[in-house]
Motif scaffolding. Sequence first.
Motif, PDB file in Angstrom:
ATOM      1  N   ARG A  16       0.837  -1.194   0.000  1.00  0.00           N
ATOM      2  CA  ARG A  16       0.000   0.000   0.000  1.00  0.00           C
ATOM      3  C   ARG A  16       0.876   1.249   0.000  1.00  0.00           C
ATOM      4  NH1 ARG A  16      -2.997  -2.411   4.821  1.00  0.00           N
ATOM      5  NH2 ARG A  16      -1.500  -1.060   5.822  1.00  0.00           N
ATOM      6  N   PRO A  17       0.421   2.311  -0.654  1.00  0.00           N
ATOM      7  CA  PRO A  17       1.208   3.555  -0.680  1.00  0.00           C
ATOM      8  C   PRO A  17       1.418   4.155   0.706  1.00  0.00           C
ATOM      9  CG  PRO A  17      -0.581   3.651  -2.281  1.00  0.00           C
ATOM     10  CD  PRO A  17      -0.754   2.393  -1.511  1.00  0.00           C
ATOM     11  N   GLU A  18       0.487   3.958   1.617  1.00  0.00           N
ATOM     12  CA  GLU A  18       0.624   4.533   2.956  1.00  0.00           C
ATOM     13  C   GLU A  18       1.853   3.975   3.681  1.00  0.00           C
ATOM     14  OE1 GLU A  18      -2.475   2.621   2.496  1.00  0.00           O
ATOM     15  OE2 GLU A  18      -3.224   4.323   1.361  1.00  0.00           O
ATOM     16  N   ASP A  19       2.143   2.701   3.438  1.00  0.00           N
ATOM     17  CA  ASP A  19       3.299   2.088   4.088  1.00  0.00           C
ATOM     18  C   ASP A  19       4.596   2.732   3.613  1.00  0.00           C
ATOM     19  OD1 ASP A  19       1.645   0.335   5.488  1.00  0.00           O
ATOM     20  OD2 ASP A  19       1.630  -1.093   3.820  1.00  0.00           O
ATOM     21  N   TYR A  20       4.680   2.993   2.327  1.00  0.00           N
ATOM     22  CA  TYR A  20       5.877   3.648   1.780  1.00  0.00           C
ATOM     23  C   TYR A  20       6.025   5.059   2.330  1.00  0.00           C
ATOM     24  CZ  TYR A  20       6.403  -0.092  -1.636  1.00  0.00           C
ATOM     25  OH  TYR A  20       6.597  -1.288  -2.235  1.00  0.00           O
ATOM     26  N   LEU A  21       4.910   5.797   2.366  1.00  0.00           N
ATOM     27  CA  LEU A  21       4.967   7.178   2.847  1.00  0.00           C
ATOM     28  C   LEU A  21       5.360   7.228   4.318  1.00  0.00           C
ATOM     29  CD1 LEU A  21       1.803   8.630   1.083  1.00  0.00           C
ATOM     30  CD2 LEU A  21       4.196   8.968   0.472  1.00  0.00           C
ATOM     31  N   ARG A  22       4.863   6.298   5.105  1.00  0.00           N
ATOM     32  CA  ARG A  22       5.206   6.262   6.529  1.00  0.00           C
ATOM     33  C   ARG A  22       6.711   6.017   6.703  1.00  0.00           C
ATOM     34  NH1 ARG A  22       2.214   2.074   8.256  1.00  0.00           N
ATOM     35  NH2 ARG A  22       0.360   3.350   8.073  1.00  0.00           N
ATOM     36  N   ALA A  23       7.264   5.087   5.917  1.00  0.00           N
ATOM     37  CA  ALA A  23       8.696   4.791   6.015  1.00  0.00           C
ATOM     38  C   ALA A  23       9.534   5.988   5.592  1.00  0.00           C
ATOM     39  CB  ALA A  23       9.037   3.576   5.165  1.00  0.00           C
TER      40      ALA A  23
END
Length: 107
Positions: A16-23
Amino acid sequence: MKREGVTESPAGKWTRPEDYLRAMALKRTFRRGRRGEDRTEPESPRLLLSTVPFLALFVLLGVLAVGIMISAFPGTQPQEHPAQVAQHETGVAPKGWFQKAEKEFHR
């Protein structure tokens, strides 16, 4: 866990894109915390890098402006003498020249 033929990765949920943004946000805050405070002023004033080029450009533009003003002043331009202006001369055309020109034009 299978859902319509798609399986999740055992390493984690990185689909999911949210996981990348969080990292990316975590990396950014980590870098920001290790960085020192930003300086707002240099250690010592650098006259040759800041003020002297500005003043040199300012003086050069002033000299250029004065030169243009002096060269454009009307007193330095040569005056046109009325005797040198060519007088309008009245010409004489032979009879029928206009009719010949009309015939050539309509061909």
